[in-house]
Design a protein around this motif. Structure first.
Motif, short mmCIF file in Angstrom:
data_model
loop_
_atom_site.label_atom_id
_atom_site.label_comp_id
_atom_site.label_asym_id
_atom_site.label_seq_id
_atom_site.Cartn_x
_atom_site.Cartn_y
_atom_site.Cartn_z
N PRO A 231 0.81 -1.22 0.04
CA PRO A 231 -0.18 0.12 0.12
C PRO A 231 0.85 1.18 -0.02
CG PRO A 231 -0.24 -1.16 2.18
CD PRO A 231 0.72 -1.99 1.33
N ASN A 232 0.51 2.11 -0.74
CA ASN A 232 1.18 3.55 -0.81
C ASN A 232 0.90 4.24 0.59
OD1 ASN A 232 -1.23 4.93 -1.11
ND2 ASN A 232 -0.87 4.96 -3.24
N LYS A 233 1.65 5.39 0.82
CA LYS A 233 1.46 6.11 2.14
C LYS A 233 0.21 6.55 2.60
CE LYS A 233 5.98 7.78 2.37
NZ LYS A 233 6.80 8.93 2.25
N LYS A 234 -0.44 7.20 1.35
CA LYS A 234 -1.70 7.73 1.61
C LYS A 234 -2.89 6.44 1.86
CE LYS A 234 -2.84 11.52 -1.44
NZ LYS A 234 -3.14 11.88 -2.89
N MET A 235 -2.82 5.55 1.26
CA MET A 235 -3.78 4.48 1.52
C MET A 235 -3.48 3.91 3.10
SD MET A 235 -4.44 1.59 -1.10
CE MET A 235 -5.43 0.25 -0.19
N LEU A 236 -2.35 3.58 3.30
CA LEU A 236 -2.01 3.35 4.74
C LEU A 236 -2.72 4.27 5.76
CD1 LEU A 236 -0.06 1.15 5.70
CD2 LEU A 236 1.59 2.80 6.29
N PHE A 237 -2.31 5.83 5.41
CA PHE A 237 -2.96 6.60 6.34
C PHE A 237 -4.44 6.50 6.59
CE2 PHE A 237 -4.52 10.82 7.20
CZ PHE A 237 -3.97 10.91 8.27
N CYS A 238 -5.00 6.47 5.33
CA CYS A 238 -6.50 6.42 5.21
C CYS A 238 -7.20 5.20 5.88
CB CYS A 238 -6.99 6.37 4.04
SG CYS A 238 -6.73 8.01 3.05
N ALA A 239 -6.41 4.27 5.78
CA ALA A 239 -6.98 3.01 6.58
C ALA A 239 -6.72 2.94 7.95
CB ALA A 239 -6.22 1.69 5.92
N LEU A 240 -5.53 3.51 8.58
CA LEU A 240 -5.10 3.41 9.80
C LEU A 240 -5.95 4.64 10.79
CD1 LEU A 240 -1.42 2.82 9.88
CD2 LEU A 240 -3.38 1.20 10.76
N ALA A 241 -6.35 5.75 9.87
CA ALA A 241 -6.80 6.86 10.68
C ALA A 241 -7.88 6.76 11.53
CB ALA A 241 -7.17 7.88 9.33
N PRO A 242 -9.18 6.20 10.78
CA PRO A 242 -10.43 6.18 12.02
C PRO A 242 -10.07 5.43 13.17
CG PRO A 242 -10.76 5.30 9.66
CD PRO A 242 -9.33 5.40 9.62
N GLY A 243 -9.09 4.33 12.99
CA GLY A 243 -8.86 3.57 14.49
C GLY A 243 -8.02 4.62 15.31
N ILE A 244 -7.07 5.23 14.60
CA ILE A 244 -5.85 5.81 15.53
C ILE A 244 -6.72 7.14 15.93
CG2 ILE A 244 -4.01 7.48 15.24
CD1 ILE A 244 -2.69 5.46 13.61
N LEU A 245 -7.73 7.65 15.23
CA LEU A 245 -8.35 8.69 15.86
C LEU A 245 -9.22 8.68 16.96
CD1 LEU A 245 -8.68 11.58 14.58
CD2 LEU A 245 -10.73 10.94 13.75
N ILE A 246 -10.14 7.37 16.82
CA ILE A 246 -10.97 7.07 17.92
C ILE A 246 -9.94 6.71 19.25
CG2 ILE A 246 -12.56 5.29 18.69
CD1 ILE A 246 -13.56 5.06 15.67
#
Lengths: 295, 430
Positions: free
Chosen positions: A8-23
Motif C-alpha cells: 500500500p502507498n502512504k496515502k492508503m495506509l494513512f486512510c486505513a489507519l486514521a479512523p482507528g487511531i483517531l478514535i
C-alpha cells in the motif's frame, strides 16, 4: 492466476489507519495527555488555571488516604486473581474430564454473569448481602447456621472479601472459557500417553495441562490483574467505598476527589499515579511469570 | 518513525478539531427556550411535597405561556450534585438550576450565578411573600444569590408512642440524659431504638450530628467558625456532640446495618414497627403521611433531640433552613433575563407554596391554606418550637464536607474516636 499482495502507498495506509487511531487517540491518548497537563495545575474546572509544578505529586506521595485505597485495591486484586484465574482454571480442568455430564450447559451457565453489567451485578449482590431480607443470611438461617450470619457489607473487616466474591462470581466464567480453549488445544495423544504411563488426574493437571497452557495462563493473569486494579463500578454500587473508607479503592478515591470535592487537578494527578502503579505491577508480574518457561 | 510521527500529528489535529466542535448535550437555552435541571422526581414516582408542587405548577406555566419552551431535566437527588459540578467544570450549566450555598463561591468566581437582590428590591410584594429568614442561607458578600423554595428543619425525631410506652415512657424525654437512658430501655425490649440509613453518608452527619452540635452551642459558634473568627471543630461543643454520637453507637441505639441502608429504607424499618424512632429532615413529614401504615402513623409523634442538662438555653435549636436555592445562570444575556426571571417567579411562587404545604411540605413562601385541614402529623410539625441554625454541611466548602461525611462513618463503625474525628475535620478546615 497469481495473487500479488500490493504494497500500500502512504496515502492508503494513512486512510486505513486514521479512523482507528483517531478514535483511540480521542478516548485514550488525549485524556491521558490532558490529565498529565492538568496535574501540574490547580484547577477546579472552567478557564482559570494556576500552575503549581509538581505540588500535586508531592501531595499524592503524602496522602495517607491514597495509600489506604491502594492497600484495599491490592487486597481485592490478590483475592480476585486467585479467585478468578485460579478457580477458573480448576473449573476448566474439571470440565475437560469425561465424567462431567452436559459440559456445554455448565459452560454457558458459568459464563452467563460475564455479560451482565457490573452495575447490575453490584445491585444483585447488594440484595444477596442485605442484612434483613438478603438471600445469603436467609439461607444461612434456614440451614441452622444462624451464627454465621454477618453484616456482609457493614463489617469493615470482611467487606473487601464480600465485594471480591461478587466480582469473582461475575468474571470467573471469562477465565474459564479462555483456559478451557487452551486446554482443548492440548493434543489428546499427550494426555493419553500420560494415562498409559500411570499419571493420576491430579498429576496430569499439574505436570502436563498447566505447563502446556502456561502462555495462556500468563495472559489471563495479566488481564485479570489490569482489570481488577482499576475496579470501580461494583464497589461504587455496593458500598460507595464504605463503611468509612474500608472498601475505598484507588479509582473510588480518585472519583471522590475529582467529582465530590471538585479538586479536578489533584484527581488528574491521582489518575496518573494509578496508571503508573498499574504499569509497575503488571510489568513486574510479567517479569516474574515470564522468567519460568515450560515450553 | 518519521512517518509515524507525522501520522500522529495528523491524528492530534483531527482529534483537537473534533474535541472543540463538540457541543454539550444540555446547556444554556436560546431565544424563547428555557433550560433547567432539578432533582424533583416525577410525581408518579414520589410523594415528596416539593415534587408534587413543582410539576403541578410547571404544567400550568407551560399552558399559560405557549410561546416559551421549557426543557427541564430531572436528576435523582443523590446524583444531582455530581451532575451539577460536572456542568460547572465543563461550562455547560443551563439557565436555571438548584444549588446549595457551598458551591456559590465557585459559581460566583466563574460568573455562573446571577445576583437576584436587585429583582427582589424591585418586586416588594414577591419579596414580602417569603417567610422570615428564608433568604439567610443565600446571602453572601451582602448579595442574595438564589430563590428559596423550602424552609425546613434538617432534624425531626419521628417516634412511635406505642413502642415508647412498652419501654416505660409515656412521653418523649425532656433531657438528653433521659433520652440516652430511654434508648437503652427500648433496646432491652428487643426493638431497635433508632432506625438509621446512612448509606449515602449524609444522613448521620447532616440530620443527627449537626443538631447534636446545637445541643452544646448555637448558630453564633458556626458563624465564628465559618468566618474564621476563632471557633474550631476541635472546640468542646463539637467534640461533645461527636462523643454523644459515639455513646449512642456504643449502646446499640442504631440498627447494625446502618451504613448499607438508604434514608428511604430507614423509614421502611420504622414503618415495619421494628424500630421505635427515626430521625430525618422535615421532608419526611410528607412521606410518613403518604406511606406509613395506618397503625404506625396513628402512633407517630414528633420531637427534636432534648437539651443536655445545664445547656437548656440551647433547647429547640435545629440545623435547618432553605438548603437548596433556585439559581439563574450568570451568563444569560440581558435580552433573555426577564423571561427567565419571570419563569422562576412564576414556578416558585405562591401557588407552589400552597400545593407544597397542602401535601405536607414546608415551602419558603407563607402558604395560604386552611390550617384545620392539615394532616395531624403536619399539624404536629408546625407546633414544634423550632429555632433554625445553619446546616453545617450545607454551608461548608466541599472539601470539609467530604471529611465530615466519610470520617463520621469511620466513627460509626468504631474505627475513629470522637476526638480524632474532630481533629480530622479541623485539619481540612485549616
Amino acid at each position: 492466476m497469481e495473487w500479488r499482495i500490493q504494497k500500500p502507498n502512504k496515502k492508503m495506509l494513512f486512510c486505513a489507519l486514521a479512523p482507528g487511531i483517531l478514535i483511540y487517540s480521542f478516548i485514550i491518548v488525549f485524556p491521558i495527555l490532558f490529565s498529565i497537563f492538568y496535574s501540574f495545575y490547580d484547577w477546579t474546572g472552567g478557564d482559570d488555571l494556576n500552575f503549581i509544578g509538581i505540588g500535586n505529586y508531592i501531595l499524592m506521595l503524602h496522602d495517607a488516604d491514597f495509600f489506604l485505597s491502594f492497600r484495599n485495591t491490592a487486597v481485592i486484586t490478590a483475592l480476585n486473581v486467585v479467585g478468578q484465574v485460579g478457580v477458573g482454571l480448576a473449573i476448566a480442568i474439571v470440565l475437560t474430564r469425561e465424567y462431567v455430564k452436559l459440559p456445554g450447559l455448565h459452560r454457558t451457565l458459568i459464563f452467563m454473569p460475564v455479560i451482565i453489567s457490573p452495575v447490575v451485578t453490584g445491585l444483585i449482590w447488594s440484595i444477596v448481602y442485605n442484612n434483613r431480607s438478603g438471600l445469603l443470611n436467609l439461607a444461612l438461617r434456614s440451614l441452622g447456621l444462624g451464627s454465621w450470619i454477618q453484616l456482609w457489607l457493614d463489617n469493615p473487616d470482611i467487606v473487601l472479601g464480600s465485594i471480591s466474591v461478587a466480582v469473582i462470581w461475575q468474571y470467573i466464567g471469562l477465565y474459564m472459557v479462555i483456559l478451557l480453549g487452551a486446554l482443548e488445544n492440548i493434543p489428546q495423544s499427550v494426555i493419553e500417553s500420560s494415562m498409559i504411563d500411570g499419571a493420576s488426574p491430579f498429576q496430569q493437571a499439574i505436570k502436563i495441562m498447566i505447563p502446556m497452557i502456561y502462555p495462556t495462563l500468563k495472559v489471563a493473569v495479566m488481564i485479570c490483574l489490569a482489570g481488577t486494579l482499576k475496579i470501580f463500578d461494583h464497589i461504587f454500587v455496593m458500598t460507595g467505598g464504605g463503611p468509612g473508607k474500608s472498601s475505598m479503592t484507588m479509582t473510588q478515591y480518585d472519583y471522590n476527589i475529582s467529582f465530590n470535592m471538585l479538586r479536578l487537578s489533584y484527581g488528574s494527578t491521582l489518575s496518573i499515579g494509578i496508571i503508573v502503579i498499574i504499569f509497575v505491577i503488571t510489568g513486574a508480574t510479567l517479569k516474574v511469570m515470564g522468567g519460568k518457561r515450560y515450553e | 518513525m518519521k512517518r509515524f510521527l507525522s501520522l500522529g500529528k495528523a491524528a492530534v489535529a483531527m482529534t483537537l478539531a473534533l474535541g472543540f466542535c463538540a457541543v454539550p448535550a444540555f446547556s444554556q437555552g436560546t431565544g424563547k427556550t428555557i433550560t433547567m435541571i432539578h432533582y424533583n422526581a416525577p410525581p408518579e414516582a414520589t410523594s415528596d411535597a416539593n415534587s408534587q408542587a413543582f410539576y403541578a405548577v410547571l404544567e400550568k406555566y407551560r399552558k399559560a405561556h405557549p410561546d416559551v419552551t421549557i426543557k427541564d431535566e430531572f436528576i435523582t437527588h443523590d446524583n444531582y450534585e455530581l451532575k451539577l459540578k460536572n456542568m460547572v467544570a465543563s461550562n455547560s450549566l443551563p439557565d436555571v438550576y438548584f444549588s446549595k450555598p457551598d458551591l456559590f463561591p465557585v459559581l460566583r468566581e466563574k460568573g455562573l450565578i446571577a445576583p437576584i437582590s436587585a429583582y427582589l428590591n424591585a418586586d416588594k410584594a414577591y419579596a414580602a411573600s417569603f417567610k422570615e429568614g428564608a433568604f439567610n442561607d443565600f446571602n453572601q458578600a451582602g448579595v442574595v444569590w438564589g430563590v428559596p423554595f423550602q424552609l425546613q428543619s434538617n432534624h425531626v425525631v419521628f417516634y412511635n408512642k406505642d413502642l415508647l410506652k412498652k419501654a416505660g415512657y409515656s412521653e418523649f424525654p425532656k433531657t438528653m440524659e433521659d433520652f440516652v437512658e430511654m434508648c437503652k430501655k427500648i433496646k432491652a425490649t428487643g426493638v431497635t431504638p433508632i432506625a438509621m440509613g446512612n448509606k449515602g453518608k449524609w444522613l448521620a452527619p447532616s440530620i443527627i450530628l449537626n443538631t447534636m452540635v446545637y445541643r452544646y452551642t448555637d448558630g453564633a459558634w458556626f458563624d465564628s467558625l465559618y468566618n474564621k473568627k476563632g471557633a474550631k471543630f476541635t472546640d468542646d461543643a463539637f467534640v461533645s456532640a461527636a462523643r454523644l454520637m459515639k455513646t449512642l453507637v456504643d449502646l446499640g441505639a442504631f440498627n447494625p446495618d446502618m451504613n448499607s441502608l438508604s434514608n428511604d429504607q430507614q423509614r421502611d424499618v420504622y414503618y415495619s414497627g421494628t424500630a421505635a424512632m427515626f430521625i430525618e429532615g422535615s421532608w419526611a413529614v410528607a412521606q410518613v403521611i403518604a406511606n406509613a401504615p395506618a397503625d404506625v402513623k396513628a402512633a407517630t409523634g414528633l420531637a427534636v433531640l432534648p437539651p443536655v442538662k445545664g445547656k437548656e438555653k440551647f433547647a429547640n435549636i435545629v440545623a435547618g433552613g432553605a438548603g437548596w436555592a433556585v439559581c439563574m445562570n450568570g451568563k444569560i444575556p440581558e435580552a433573555r433575563k426577564k423571561m427567565v426571571l419571570d419563569f422562576v417567579k412564576g414556578v416558585f411562587g405562591q401557588e407552589y407554596a400552597d400545593i407544597s404545604a397542602s401535601k405536607g411540605g414546608q415551602p419558603a413562601i407563607k402558604p395560604k391554606i386552611d390550617a384545620s385541614k392539615l394532616d395531624p402529623i403536619q399539624a404536629a410539625y408546625s407546633q414544634l418550637p423550632l429555632i433554625f441554625a445553619p446546616i453545617i454541611d450545607v454551608q461548608c466548602p466541599a472539601k470539609i464536607v467530604d471529611v465530615y461525611y466519610n470520617d463520621l462513618q469511620d466513627l460509626l463503625i468504631g474505627k475513629l474516636s470522637p476526638e480524632d474525628y474532630a481533629k480530622h475535620v479541623e485539619a481540612v478546615n485549616n
